[in-house]
Motif scaffolding. Structure first.
Motif, PDB file in Angstrom:
ATOM      1  N   HIS A 145       1.174  31.254 -47.771  1.00  0.00           N
ATOM      2  CA  HIS A 145       0.140  31.931 -46.980  1.00  0.00           C
ATOM      3  C   HIS A 145       0.552  31.816 -45.527  1.00  0.00           C
ATOM      4  CE1 HIS A 145      -3.421  32.289 -49.816  1.00  0.00           C
ATOM      5  NE2 HIS A 145      -2.601  31.511 -50.526  1.00  0.00           N
ATOM      6  N   GLU A 154      -2.031  23.568 -50.573  1.00  0.00           N
ATOM      7  CA  GLU A 154      -3.055  24.598 -50.825  1.00  0.00           C
ATOM      8  C   GLU A 154      -4.072  24.090 -51.852  1.00  0.00           C
ATOM      9  OE1 GLU A 154      -1.704  28.571 -51.483  1.00  0.00           O
ATOM     10  OE2 GLU A 154      -3.551  29.190 -52.472  1.00  0.00           O
ATOM     11  N   HIS A 198       4.952  29.224 -52.863  1.00  0.00           N
ATOM     12  CA  HIS A 198       3.822  30.140 -52.708  1.00  0.00           C
ATOM     13  C   HIS A 198       3.360  30.013 -51.257  1.00  0.00           C
ATOM     14  CE1 HIS A 198       0.081  32.236 -53.354  1.00  0.00           C
ATOM     15  NE2 HIS A 198      -0.620  31.166 -52.981  1.00  0.00           N
ATOM     16  N   SER A 232       1.356  35.289 -50.827  1.00  0.00           N
ATOM     17  CA  SER A 232       0.021  35.493 -51.393  1.00  0.00           C
ATOM     18  C   SER A 232      -0.454  36.918 -51.140  1.00  0.00           C
ATOM     19  CB  SER A 232      -0.962  34.519 -50.718  1.00  0.00           C
ATOM     20  OG  SER A 232      -2.285  34.846 -51.071  1.00  0.00           O
ATOM     21  N   ARG A 280       2.268  23.882 -60.564  1.00  0.00           N
ATOM     22  CA  ARG A 280       2.169  24.135 -59.123  1.00  0.00           C
ATOM     23  C   ARG A 280       1.520  22.931 -58.444  1.00  0.00           C
ATOM     24  NH1 ARG A 280      -0.983  29.241 -56.259  1.00  0.00           N
ATOM     25  NH2 ARG A 280      -2.643  27.833 -55.608  1.00  0.00           N
TER      26      ARG A 280
HETATM   27 ZN    ZN Z   1      -2.697  31.089 -52.561  1.00  0.00          ZN
END
Ligand code: ZN
Ligand code: KMH
Length: 271
Positions: A48, A225, A46, A81, A221
């Motif tokens: 960003h 983050e 994931h 994201s 997960r």
């Molecule tokens: Zn995120």
């Protein structure tokens, strides 16, 4: 039980280098972290993006660079994201979907987010979902509060997201749903049969809720983050260290870990 899908949430929009000195920020660092996590057992990253100053950006050009760099070094599923940072506009947030990634996140409602508000109106959720559907991007439905599951089911009823649905319960964000075992059970029991789910426990809850997910047949997960520590007061040395711990726990508890291709199969993603 399905094999365990481990997602590594590498960077996020809120964590800084001051808080976590090994936070991957540049496209090269994010791609290197993705490969390290994939080698350690993650099947999804994931992502960003950050700009040259290290600030969160939803700029499609930066996401493109990251995507290409990750694809060049490993087979992991790239999940950009669309949540961005709380101050990004919906139009900015939606940009990485245009790259037609295999997956992307789709936040399913508005909530407090620390001292801020993470805004997701119904009309924007519909717009995001429709664009993901048009481009063949599998949404990961981000659930920060119980009522957001109902919002996701409304999108499904309108045909904007399609079964089998995949949920991510993000538990422990200050201002939103706490990260108790009971809250995880409440969420898990509220989604339609045949759905898949993963849990992102914030801070120290990453470990406890991740362990619950391994036992309950969900997915997990981990990553900076959500959590920058390995244990109380001890910073993790890398995202991959947090992935490796989940792999060890899964093995101890008798749950096999999915490869990226096995994760694609479980999630119904055609590469
Ligand atoms: Zn995120
Ligand atoms: N940074 C949060 C405001 C997502 O990636 O889809 C939103 C977020 C969700 O991180």
């Amino acid at each position: 039980m399905q094999k365990l899908i481990i997602t590594a949430a590498l960077t996020g929009a809120e964590v800084t280098r001051e808080q976590q000195p090994t936070l991957p920020v540049t496209p090269d660092e994010i791609a290197a972290a993705a490969k390290e996590c994939c080698d350690a057992g993650a099947s999804i990253v994931h992502v960003h993006a950050r700009d040259a100053a290290g600030e969160p950006t939803q700029d499609i050009a930066v996401y493109r660079e990251i995507k290409e760099k990750i694809e060049a070094c490993c087979n992991v599923i790239f999940q950009p994201s669309t949540g961005g940072a709380v101050w990004h506009s919906p139009e900015e947030r939606l940009q990485p979907v245009e790259l037609k990634p295999e997956m992307s996140t789709l936040s399913c409602g508005t909530c407090n987010f620390g001292g801020d508000v993470f805004m997701n109106t119904e009309s924007y959720m519909e717009k995001f979902a429709a664009r993901m559907k048009e481009l063949g991007v599998k949404p990961e439905l981000e659930i920060f509060e119980r009522g957001m599951i109902e919002n996701a089911l409304k999108l499904a009823k309108k045909g904007l997201v399609e079964a089998p649905l995949h949920f991510d319960f993000v538990l422990g964000v200050p201002g939103a749903c706490p990260a108790t075992p009971e809250d995880l059970l409440l969420m898990k029991n509220a989604i339609p049969a045949g759905s898949t789910w993963t849990v992102a426990g914030i801070g120290r809850h990453e470990l406890s809720l991740g362990t619950m997910a391994i036992l309950l047949g969900g997915h997990v997960r981990v990553g900076f983050e959500d959590n920058i520590f390995y244990s109380k007061g001890v910073l993790a040395t890398s995202n991959a260290q947090l992935v490796a711990r989940m792999v060890r726990l899964a093995k101890e508890l008798g749950r096999e870990v999915a490869t990226p291709d096995e994760a694609r199969e479980i999630l119904g993603i055609k590469k």
